[in-house]
Design a protein around this motif. Structure first.
Motif, PDB file in Angstrom:
ATOM      1  N   ALA A  17      -7.875   3.275  -6.450  1.00  0.00           N
ATOM      2  CA  ALA A  17      -6.971   2.351  -7.525  1.00  0.00           C
ATOM      3  C   ALA A  17      -7.467   1.238  -7.099  1.00  0.00           C
ATOM      4  O   ALA A  17      -8.123   0.656  -8.740  1.00  0.00           O
ATOM      5  N   LEU A  18      -8.189   0.295  -6.487  1.00  0.00           N
ATOM      6  CA  LEU A  18      -8.912  -0.617  -6.635  1.00  0.00           C
ATOM      7  C   LEU A  18     -10.121  -1.166  -8.106  1.00  0.00           C
ATOM      8  O   LEU A  18     -10.934  -1.189  -8.844  1.00  0.00           O
TER       9      LEU A  18
ATOM     10  N   ARG B 104      -8.877  -0.707 -11.574  1.00  0.00           N
ATOM     11  CA  ARG B 104      -8.668  -1.484 -12.035  1.00  0.00           C
ATOM     12  C   ARG B 104     -10.021  -2.759 -12.698  1.00  0.00           C
ATOM     13  O   ARG B 104     -10.401  -3.256 -13.406  1.00  0.00           O
ATOM     14  N   GLU B 105     -11.127  -1.549 -12.174  1.00  0.00           N
ATOM     15  CA  GLU B 105     -13.089  -2.123 -12.440  1.00  0.00           C
ATOM     16  C   GLU B 105     -12.833  -1.854 -13.171  1.00  0.00           C
ATOM     17  O   GLU B 105     -13.648  -2.426 -13.972  1.00  0.00           O
TER      18      GLU B 105
ATOM     19  N   GLU C  10      -2.793   4.541   2.662  1.00  0.00           N
ATOM     20  CA  GLU C  10      -3.960   3.797   2.778  1.00  0.00           C
ATOM     21  C   GLU C  10      -5.218   4.691   1.216  1.00  0.00           C
ATOM     22  O   GLU C  10      -5.977   4.268   1.008  1.00  0.00           O
ATOM     23  N   HIS C  11      -4.434   6.396   1.035  1.00  0.00           N
ATOM     24  CA  HIS C  11      -5.854   6.718   0.131  1.00  0.00           C
ATOM     25  C   HIS C  11      -5.692   6.919  -1.574  1.00  0.00           C
ATOM     26  O   HIS C  11      -5.889   6.816  -2.926  1.00  0.00           O
TER      27      HIS C  11
ATOM     28  N   GLY D 110      -2.564   3.878  -2.290  1.00  0.00           N
ATOM     29  CA  GLY D 110      -1.937   3.411  -2.707  1.00  0.00           C
ATOM     30  C   GLY D 110      -2.202   2.308  -3.565  1.00  0.00           C
ATOM     31  O   GLY D 110      -3.442   2.626  -3.869  1.00  0.00           O
ATOM     32  N   ASP D 111      -2.212   0.882  -4.128  1.00  0.00           N
ATOM     33  CA  ASP D 111      -1.934   0.408  -4.195  1.00  0.00           C
ATOM     34  C   ASP D 111      -3.684  -0.454  -4.001  1.00  0.00           C
ATOM     35  O   ASP D 111      -4.333  -1.210  -5.046  1.00  0.00           O
ATOM     36  N   ARG D 112      -3.701  -0.778  -2.596  1.00  0.00           N
ATOM     37  CA  ARG D 112      -5.251  -1.123  -2.325  1.00  0.00           C
ATOM     38  C   ARG D 112      -6.161  -0.083  -1.715  1.00  0.00           C
ATOM     39  O   ARG D 112      -6.903  -0.404  -1.138  1.00  0.00           O
ATOM     40  N   SER D 113      -5.932   1.116  -1.768  1.00  0.00           N
ATOM     41  CA  SER D 113      -6.761   2.163  -1.664  1.00  0.00           C
ATOM     42  C   SER D 113      -8.231   2.016  -2.957  1.00  0.00           C
ATOM     43  O   SER D 113      -8.004   1.482  -3.553  1.00  0.00           O
ATOM     44  N   PRO D 114      -9.621   2.528  -1.896  1.00  0.00           N
ATOM     45  CA  PRO D 114     -10.600   2.329  -2.651  1.00  0.00           C
ATOM     46  C   PRO D 114     -10.632   2.849  -4.097  1.00  0.00           C
ATOM     47  O   PRO D 114     -11.316   1.595  -4.957  1.00  0.00           O
TER      48      PRO D 114
END
Length: 368
Positions: free
Chosen positions: A56-57, A60-61, A47-48, A50-54
């Protein structure tokens, strides 16, 4: 000429704001600290980190920022992710130590305690199964015959009407020994025992031949390169398919219970003519194809289960083994002992018979 433009428009990306990054980091650290065991920690890691964790996101920004703003944002995200990874590693070490300590306590056995219990031994089901089959035929007046597992090519193939070009001779089916000029194989069936018997004695002959056989099969739930067969041979004056059918019906009833019979389906084997596949009435649904209103899982609704092969001994085989084919006829049959035991006891994986797990054999006790 103008110089480079160092000014930039401070685009604001919400996930990259310091307060947002700190909030994501703090949430991850809190979740890590609250993980009570390794399974919970694994979920927290997904959750923290992984690729979809806050975090990680947010990482990407960074590409959405002007070049001059990327360094600061990258450092901020990198520090937050580093703190989370360090916390995960530390918590993992603590939980693993707790897990090992708990196992030591829960699984402790006091080997100094006195005991008068001696574990009851168990014979392997293949051994007791082979003996049971032998006893059935001995009670009918037959004899048990045995032979070597390393067999002459002539006895394994030629004497049984398997010509030089037969595909069973290839490496895809047969284990050949070195050097090849010795013409020796690990027997692919127990039929060579039948050939040896006909070569060494005069009819009437009634023998059953259980034993190990070898083929180059894959090792999986239904196949093994080493398995067990039982084959029967009767050679006498006036032997017919009717005698074969009666023998197999009696054998099936003794193995699977009264009322279990067999049927023949035309087939081809080089050593018998005519030949047939032997099907067994499903011993679970008793041939109905259904059990409690549902399709029988054992026979898949057919009412019959394939069991083995059989037929009248080919005159060429009798002649090759020194038996007068004008005077004598005979029948032969063969089926897998392993497969028979799987049917009889509901064993779903063939490998259970060969892996030597004492927990498996203990369930069978000393008798079938």
């Amino acid at each position: 000429m103008s110089g480079p433009n160092t000014d930039y428009d401070p685009v604001e990306v919400t996930p990259l704001k310091p307060e947002e990054v700190e909030a994501a980091r703090d949430a991850a650290l809190a979740a890590i600290a609250a993980a009570a065991d390794l399974d919970e920690l694994k979920q927290v890691r997904i959750e923290h980190t992984g690729d979809r964790s806050p975090l990680a996101l947010a990482n990407r920004e960074i590409g959405a920022l002007p070049p001059a703003a990327r360094k600061e944002a990258g450092q901020r995200i990198g520090q937050a992710r580093g703190a989370v990874n360090q916390a995960l590693a530390a918590r993992q070490e603590v939980l693993e130590a707790e897990h090992e300590q708990r196992m030591l306590v829960e699984e402790t056995v006091d080997v100094t305690l006195p005991t008068d219990r001696v574990p009851t031994g168990a014979r392997h089901p293949l051994t007791t199964g082979s003996e049971l089959i032998a006893d059935i035929f001995v009670a009918m007046g037959w004899e048990v015959a045995e032979g070597p597992v390393i067999e002459a090519e002539w006895l394994n193939f030629d004497a049984l009407n398997l010509g030089p070009d037969h595909p069973a001779r290839t490496m895809q089916d047969t284990f050949w020994t070195d050097p090849p000029e010795d013409h020796l194989v690990l027997r692919t069936h127990t039929s060579p025992v039948q050939a040896r018997t006909m070569l060494s004695r005069t009819p009437p002959i009634y023998v059953v031949c259980p034993g190990r056989v070898f083929r180059t099969d894959e090792y999986d739930a239904t196949h093994s390169p080493v398995f067990h067969q039982v084959e029967g041979l009767a050679v006498d004056e006036g032997i017919t398919m009717a005698h074969l059918k009666g023998t197999l019906d009696h054998f099936a009833a003794q193995m699977f219970g009264e009322g279990i019979s067999t049927r023949f389906r035309p087939s081809y084997f080089p050593f018998t003519e005519p030949s047939a596949e032997v099907d067994l009435v499903c011993f679970v649904c008793r041939g109905a194809g259904k059990l409690d209103g549902a399709t029988c899982r054992t026979c898949r609704g057919e009412g019959w289960i394939e069991w083995g092969g059989c037929g009248v001994v080919n005159p060429r085989v009798l002649t090759a083994c020194g038996v007068d084919a004008e005077r004598y006829t005979g029948f032969a049959f063969g089926m897998g002992i392993d497969r028979t035991l799987m049917f009889r006891h509901g064993i779903e994986d063939l490998r259970a018979l060969f892996e030597g797990d004492v927990r498996f054999t203990t369930a069978f006790g000393t008798e079938l």
